[in-house]
Write an enzyme that holds these catalytic residues in place. Structure first.
Site, mmCIF file in Angstrom:
data_model
loop_
_atom_site.group_PDB
_atom_site.id
_atom_site.type_symbol
_atom_site.label_atom_id
_atom_site.label_comp_id
_atom_site.label_asym_id
_atom_site.label_seq_id
_atom_site.Cartn_x
_atom_site.Cartn_y
_atom_site.Cartn_z
ATOM 1 N N GLU A 245 0.885 -1.167 0.000
ATOM 2 C CA GLU A 245 0.000 0.000 0.000
ATOM 3 C C GLU A 245 0.915 1.206 0.000
ATOM 4 O OE1 GLU A 245 -1.648 3.075 0.460
ATOM 5 O OE2 GLU A 245 -1.931 2.643 2.589
ATOM 6 N N CYS B 265 -1.943 9.235 2.333
ATOM 7 C CA CYS B 265 -1.759 8.712 0.970
ATOM 8 C C CYS B 265 -2.845 9.182 0.010
ATOM 9 C CB CYS B 265 -1.727 7.188 0.995
ATOM 10 S SG CYS B 265 -0.327 6.492 1.887
#
Length: 480
Positions: free
Chosen positions: A254, A289
């Protein structure tokens, strides 16, 4: 824990037990900048003991019954609820996270463990498959069950040191996998508080470790083939390098993002939308993110949205994260703030216009809004990971979608429109892991599949998705 000269000491957890070592890592308060705690550091020998212990515990961990796993996870839920206040203060101190965001992360930690506890009783135990598909196999019956993949290595980032750790540990417990976790060196205390609670449970002896350590020592978590899976959350450069060196093990990544939100002409430009954009772009100093980095606005409403966004954004200042009113706190360290300043200065020299902000003071970076940014520059094409967003205009829907897709990243994207056909077009054509309609790409619920494509990663987080990654199918074929 031991308090000495106002500095609190935290042990690491080796094979489920609290251990103090000869080496310590200082942890700085990210807003006040002084050392306020230190954590025990693992060396190569400690890591080897942790790995060997995790491998030894594979059979016992796999044998845990659903009710036993659920009891462990629900104990964590109960204890995290009791520790809400302390966990919130830790996030504020070690992560510089504003109080509101810190409280929200503690809530998500609790929810993530609760979701894992629920998932344990909902997991399919297996399925029957038809094998008699040819005359030669007419006497065979087949069954498949899910089994734990084995020991897993987990590496977590600084920006969500409670919840992103929870997204690794809770599925590992639910799947029946022993684990060794390396927390981020900038924010290790949150993980150690989770470990403190895990030590109260009936997890099999030696089945887990939480080990702060330097990057060189932690390399064995990437390369050692005794691990059957590596789960990493962090930068794209580091993540893809890890995958290249991970050997035979399964890898889930991720990684970074360059999230865009696209606002069509039929969107209602009210205070709620503007507030949502500001929160998504500048909350936690943009160190998320899926923080909004690019704001694409239809030409027909561009001037109106730009004016309203600037007016509100000018009122937002960097402040003490301990205050309830703070939206934007410090960046994680001065080096990152300086890097961001260089990117913005370079863009300005190349013709970009700073509409708001652009000022750096130590670790505090004013919320910044840019316009007319060259798409070839770092601040546009790479992950800013700071309190900056870029405003740009587009004329037609397909053009806007194509602009979003030019990014090498593909985590999530947001699209504001009332047109169902455009919603479906976006879902069909955006090269991202998740399309969020009539909201920002920063939206996340902890049970949804979450992850990206292209440079944003490989695999999906979210409890059910992560559990599946940590298990594998085993076939039984019976001849009658």
């Amino acid at each position: 824990m031991k308090e000495q000269e106002n500095v609190v000491e935290y042990p690491l957890y080796l094979a489920g037990k609290a251990v103090k070592t000869a080496a310590w890592l200082d942890v700085h308060h990210k807003y006040q900048t002084q050392v306020f705690a230190r954590v025990a550091l693992a060396d190569a020998k400690t890591l080897e003991k942790a790995i060997a212990s995790a491998v030894k515990a594979e059979a016992e961990m796999a044998a845990l019954k659903p009710f036993e796993k659920q009891k462990i996870l629900l104990h964590c839920v109960k204890r995290f609820n009791e520790l809400r206040g302390e966990l919130t203060e830790i996030l504020i101190a070690e992560g510089g996270k504003p109080r509101g965001a810190a409280s929200a992360e503690v809530e998500r930690l609790i929810n993530t463990f609760q979701l894992a506890a629920d998932a344990v009783t909902q997991m399919d135990d297996g399925r029957i498959i038809p094998l008699a598909v040819t005359p030669a196999a007419s006497r065979y019956r087949g069954m498949i069950k899910q089994v734990p993949i084995g020991a897993v290595s987990l590496i977590s980032p600084f920006n969500f040191p409670l919840n992103l750790v929870a997204h690794k540990i809770a599925p590992a417990i639910a799947a029946g996998c022993p684990f060794v976790l390396k927390p981020a060196s900038l924010t290790p205390i949150s993980s150690l508080k989770i470990a403190e609670v895990l030590a109260e449970t009936d997890l099999p002896k030696g089945s887990w470790s939480v080990l702060p350590c330097d990057r060189q020592a932690a390399d064995i978590l990437v390369t050692d083939d005794r691990f059957k899976l590596l789960s990493f959350t962090g930068s794209d450069q580091v993540g893809w390098d890890m995958k290249a060196r991970a050997g035979r093990k399964k890898v889930t990544l991720e990684l970074g993002g360059n999230a865009a939100v696209m606002i069509e002409a039929d969107a209602i430009i009210d205070d709620a939308l503007i507030d949502r954009l500001i929160g998504a772009a500048y909350g936690h100093a943009g160190q998320i993110c899926i923080s909004v980095q690019r704001i694409l606005v239809h030409a027909d409403i561009y001037a109106d949205l730009k004016k309203k966004l600037i007016t509100k954004l000018k009122k937002i200042k960097v402040d003490d994260p301990s205050l309830v009113t703070t939206l934007v706190g410090p960046m994680i360290k001065e080096a990152e703030a300086i890097r961001l300043k260089k990117w913005i200065d370079k863009a300005e020299k190349k013709g970009a216009k700073i509409l708001v902000g652009g000022v750096l003071d130590g670790v505090c970076f004013e919320p910044t809004l840019l316009e007319n940014v060259d798409s070839k520059l770092e601040i546009y094409k790479d992950e800013a990971f700071g309190p900056v967003a870029i405003l740009e205009k587009y004329k037609d829907f397909e053009q806007g979608i194509a602009t979003i897709n030019q990014s090498r990243f593909g985590l999530q994207a947001g699209v504001y429109t009332q047109n169902l056909n455009k919603m479906l077009y976006a879902w069909d054509h955006l090269h991202v892991g998740g399309v969020i309609i009539n909201d920002v790409p920063t939206f996340r619920v902890d049970n949804m599949p979450y992850g990206g494509v292209k440079d944003s990663g490989l695999g999906r987080e979210g409890i059910q998705s992560a559990i599946r990654d940590m298990q594998e199918e085993r076939l039984l074929a019976i001849k009658q």
